[in-house]
Design a protein around this motif. Structure first.
Motif, PDB file in Angstrom:
ATOM      1  N   ILE A 162       0.841  -1.204   0.000  1.00 35.61           N
ATOM      2  CA  ILE A 162       0.000   0.000   0.000  1.00 35.61           C
ATOM      3  C   ILE A 162       0.871   1.247   0.000  1.00 35.61           C
ATOM      4  CG2 ILE A 162      -1.617   1.357   1.415  1.00 35.61           C
ATOM      5  CD1 ILE A 162      -2.462  -1.605   2.485  1.00 35.61           C
ATOM      6  N   LEU A 163       1.867   1.276   0.885  1.00 38.51           N
ATOM      7  CA  LEU A 163       2.720   2.470   0.991  1.00 38.51           C
ATOM      8  C   LEU A 163       3.515   2.685  -0.293  1.00 38.51           C
ATOM      9  CD1 LEU A 163       3.910   2.114   4.698  1.00 38.51           C
ATOM     10  CD2 LEU A 163       2.312   3.805   3.767  1.00 38.51           C
ATOM     11  N   ARG A 164       4.032   1.587  -0.852  1.00 41.99           N
ATOM     12  CA  ARG A 164       4.827   1.713  -2.067  1.00 41.99           C
ATOM     13  C   ARG A 164       3.979   2.294  -3.208  1.00 41.99           C
ATOM     14  NH1 ARG A 164       6.080  -3.463  -3.408  1.00 41.99           N
ATOM     15  NH2 ARG A 164       7.172  -3.712  -1.438  1.00 41.99           N
ATOM     16  N   GLU A 165       2.773   1.787  -3.342  1.00 39.29           N
ATOM     17  CA  GLU A 165       1.913   2.248  -4.437  1.00 39.29           C
ATOM     18  C   GLU A 165       1.449   3.690  -4.218  1.00 39.29           C
ATOM     19  OE1 GLU A 165      -0.992  -0.538  -5.856  1.00 39.29           O
ATOM     20  OE2 GLU A 165       0.344  -2.246  -5.532  1.00 39.29           O
ATOM     21  N   LEU A 166       1.183   4.026  -2.960  1.00 43.69           N
ATOM     22  CA  LEU A 166       0.763   5.398  -2.648  1.00 43.69           C
ATOM     23  C   LEU A 166       1.889   6.382  -2.969  1.00 43.69           C
ATOM     24  CD1 LEU A 166      -1.267   7.367  -1.315  1.00 43.69           C
ATOM     25  CD2 LEU A 166      -0.252   6.801   0.889  1.00 43.69           C
ATOM     26  N   ARG A 167       3.107   6.040  -2.528  1.00 40.35           N
ATOM     27  CA  ARG A 167       4.257   6.933  -2.742  1.00 40.35           C
ATOM     28  C   ARG A 167       4.602   7.083  -4.222  1.00 40.35           C
ATOM     29  NH1 ARG A 167       7.592   3.927   1.940  1.00 40.35           N
ATOM     30  NH2 ARG A 167       6.536   4.889   3.710  1.00 40.35           N
ATOM     31  N   ALA A 168       4.307   6.046  -4.988  1.00 40.71           N
ATOM     32  CA  ALA A 168       4.617   6.113  -6.419  1.00 40.71           C
ATOM     33  C   ALA A 168       3.493   6.784  -7.204  1.00 40.71           C
ATOM     34  CB  ALA A 168       4.882   4.704  -6.947  1.00 40.71           C
ATOM     35  N   GLY A 169       2.448   7.208  -6.501  1.00 39.65           N
ATOM     36  CA  GLY A 169       1.352   7.903  -7.179  1.00 39.65           C
ATOM     37  C   GLY A 169       0.410   6.968  -7.920  1.00 39.65           C
ATOM     38  N   LYS A 170       0.468   5.668  -7.603  1.00 36.47           N
ATOM     39  CA  LYS A 170      -0.346   4.689  -8.324  1.00 36.47           C
ATOM     40  C   LYS A 170      -1.843   4.826  -8.027  1.00 36.47           C
ATOM     41  CE  LYS A 170       2.718   1.966 -10.485  1.00 36.47           C
ATOM     42  NZ  LYS A 170       3.993   2.093 -10.012  1.00 36.47           N
ATOM     43  N   MET A 171      -2.157   5.496  -6.910  1.00 35.20           N
ATOM     44  CA  MET A 171      -3.581   5.687  -6.579  1.00 35.20           C
ATOM     45  C   MET A 171      -4.078   7.031  -7.071  1.00 35.20           C
ATOM     46  SD  MET A 171      -3.833   4.210  -2.753  1.00 35.20           S
ATOM     47  CE  MET A 171      -2.457   3.152  -2.412  1.00 35.20           C
ATOM     48  N   GLY A 172      -3.276   7.699  -7.856  1.00 38.19           N
ATOM     49  CA  GLY A 172      -3.635   9.037  -8.316  1.00 38.19           C
ATOM     50  C   GLY A 172      -2.949  10.086  -7.462  1.00 38.19           C
ATOM     51  N   ARG A 173      -3.325  11.324  -7.683  1.00 39.10           N
ATOM     52  CA  ARG A 173      -2.675  12.422  -6.948  1.00 39.10           C
ATOM     53  C   ARG A 173      -3.380  12.623  -5.618  1.00 39.10           C
ATOM     54  NH1 ARG A 173      -1.771  17.111 -11.309  1.00 39.10           N
ATOM     55  NH2 ARG A 173      -0.580  18.011  -9.594  1.00 39.10           N
ATOM     56  N   ILE A 174      -2.641  12.405  -4.561  1.00 34.90           N
ATOM     57  CA  ILE A 174      -3.224  12.391  -3.214  1.00 34.90           C
ATOM     58  C   ILE A 174      -2.447  13.287  -2.254  1.00 34.90           C
ATOM     59  CG2 ILE A 174      -3.429  10.859  -1.175  1.00 34.90           C
ATOM     60  CD1 ILE A 174      -4.489   8.745  -3.196  1.00 34.90           C
ATOM     61  N   SER A 175      -3.166  14.157  -1.568  1.00 30.99           N
ATOM     62  CA  SER A 175      -2.554  14.982  -0.524  1.00 30.99           C
ATOM     63  C   SER A 175      -2.913  14.384   0.823  1.00 30.99           C
ATOM     64  CB  SER A 175      -3.082  16.416  -0.604  1.00 30.99           C
ATOM     65  OG  SER A 175      -2.647  17.004  -1.817  1.00 30.99           O
ATOM     66  N   LEU A 176      -2.033  14.560   1.783  1.00 31.48           N
ATOM     67  CA  LEU A 176      -2.260  13.930   3.087  1.00 31.48           C
ATOM     68  C   LEU A 176      -2.586  14.922   4.191  1.00 31.48           C
ATOM     69  CD1 LEU A 176       0.612  11.413   2.582  1.00 31.48           C
ATOM     70  CD2 LEU A 176      -1.789  10.779   2.838  1.00 31.48           C
ATOM     71  N   GLU A 177      -2.658  16.179   3.835  1.00 34.91           N
ATOM     72  CA  GLU A 177      -3.204  17.158   4.777  1.00 34.91           C
ATOM     73  C   GLU A 177      -3.731  18.355   3.990  1.00 34.91           C
ATOM     74  OE1 GLU A 177       0.023  18.001   7.506  1.00 34.91           O
ATOM     75  OE2 GLU A 177       0.992  19.389   6.127  1.00 34.91           O
ATOM     76  N   ALA A 178      -4.787  18.953   4.527  1.00 32.66           N
ATOM     77  CA  ALA A 178      -5.394  20.131   3.898  1.00 32.66           C
ATOM     78  C   ALA A 178      -5.433  21.238   4.945  1.00 32.66           C
ATOM     79  CB  ALA A 178      -6.793  19.796   3.409  1.00 32.66           C
ATOM     80  N   PRO A 179      -5.416  22.512   4.499  1.00 34.33           N
ATOM     81  CA  PRO A 179      -5.339  23.593   5.483  1.00 34.33           C
ATOM     82  C   PRO A 179      -6.452  23.547   6.530  1.00 34.33           C
ATOM     83  CG  PRO A 179      -5.141  24.472   3.257  1.00 34.33           C
ATOM     84  CD  PRO A 179      -5.454  23.006   3.122  1.00 34.33           C
ATOM     85  N   ASP A 180      -7.670  23.168   6.122  1.00 37.69           N
ATOM     86  CA  ASP A 180      -8.786  23.244   7.082  1.00 37.69           C
ATOM     87  C   ASP A 180      -8.808  22.106   8.091  1.00 37.69           C
ATOM     88  OD1 ASP A 180      -9.391  21.249   5.378  1.00 37.69           O
ATOM     89  OD2 ASP A 180     -11.331  22.021   4.726  1.00 37.69           O
TER      90      ASP A 180
END
Ligand code: GDP
Length: 292
Positions: free
Chosen positions: A269-287
């Motif tokens: 899961i971590l490898r695929e997330l870091r490689a962007g395989k799940m699409g463009r994902i941010s892990l924190e938002a200002p709000d």
């Protein structure tokens, strides 16, 4: 490559940057676009004082464009220009130069009125380990200059690198420490791969990631791994573990007897997330960020 930060390292890193500040006009503060606050040094304003500053949200290729736009607005609200970039792909290099020059425009104009010809803008890149400082220096220089994984406290002769005709860059970046004493920050850094996994349990990091994905990117998770049921409450740890098991089964991460190998599933899961395989994902938002 990951630096173990001790109080002595922090003091030395800070002094090194403070010494460099005297030589430069503009600071380029490099942050990870997926976690702009968690990848930020907690004392940055104090360290940089009032030096003109350009914030770069790097690894923008991996971050959610909508959330990145929110971050740009967030920094604007703090009086800071933030520019999303991909140092690895080298786009936006001209824009970085233009923005640095812009930050010095008023000063150079005053000087010009006094008959002093504008000189190249001198810049320093600062940021936490793994945020992409060396990659950016090499891109701006147009050749390989910086060795990745520079250590704080290791001094070597520093040189100016010409970036076009109007900018000069110090070849050694300023390395800063993150706010890792905050557990949430530590988790976010670990999810992006910025800090060593051995310091935390891989399964805990993956659980943190899945919980966040369930809450914000459920569809990406379903599409990538065919997860059928998302937890109604992402705070429900058992339900999140079920998602992890479903992913493990999908990827064939099984132990003898058919149980899911959670460590293996976590790494996948971590490898695929870091490689962007799940699409463009941010892990924190200002709000939703409580830190800082
Ligand atoms: P430093 O420790 O701050 O000097 O970071 P590095 O320049 O060594 O980069 C750390 C890792 O991030 C390397 O694997 C780079 O290839 C990667 N990286 C840097 N910039 C980008 C980017 O814009 N996008 C992506 N996807 N990866 C990047």
């Amino acid at each position: 490559m990951t630096i173990q930060w001790f109080p002595g390292h922090m003091t030395r890193a800070r002094r090194q940057i403070e010494a460099k500040l005297k030589l430069i006009d503009v600071v380029i503060e490099l942050l990870d676009a997926r976690i702009p606050l968690s990848s930020r040094n907690p004392m940055i304003d104090e360290i940089l004082q009032n030096k003109p500053r350009l914030v770069l949200l790097n690894k923008n290729d991996l971050a959610d464009p909508e959330v990145t736009a929110q971050w740009v607005a967030y920094f604007a609200g703090q009086g800071l220009q933030a520019l999303p970039v991909d140092a690895a792909n080298g786009n936006q290099m001209k824009e970085i130069m233009a923005r640095c020059k812009q930050l010095m425009a008023a000063k150079f104009e005053t000087q010009l009125r006094k008959g002093i010809k504008p000189r190249a803008v001198r810049a320093l890149i600062v940021g936490i380990p793994n945020v992409g400082k060396s990659t950016l220096i090499n891109r701006l220089a147009g050749r390989k200059i910086a060795a990745t994984g520079d250590k704080p406290g290791v001094t070597k002769g520093q040189q100016w690198i010409k970036v076009g005709s109007e900018m000069e860059l110090l070849d050694t970046p300023g390395i800063l420490w993150p706010k890792f004493e905050d557990q949430e920050v530590g988790m976010r850094l670990a999810v992006t791969g910025a800090i060593k996994e051995e310091l935390l349990y891989t399964a805990d990091i993956a659980l943190y990631a899945i919980r966040y994905l369930c809450a914000h990117y459920g569809t990406s998770l379903q599409e990538r791994f065919g997860v059928e049921k998302l937890p109604e409450d992402p705070g429900d740890t058992e339900a999140v573990i079920e998602v992890m098991e479903a992913i493990g089964r999908k990827r064939g991460a099984l132990l003898s007897g058919g149980r899911v190998d959670l460590d293996k599933a976590s790494l996948t899961i971590l490898r695929e997330l870091r490689a962007g395989k799940m699409g463009r994902i941010s892990l924190e938002a200002p709000d939703e960020t409580t830190t800082q």
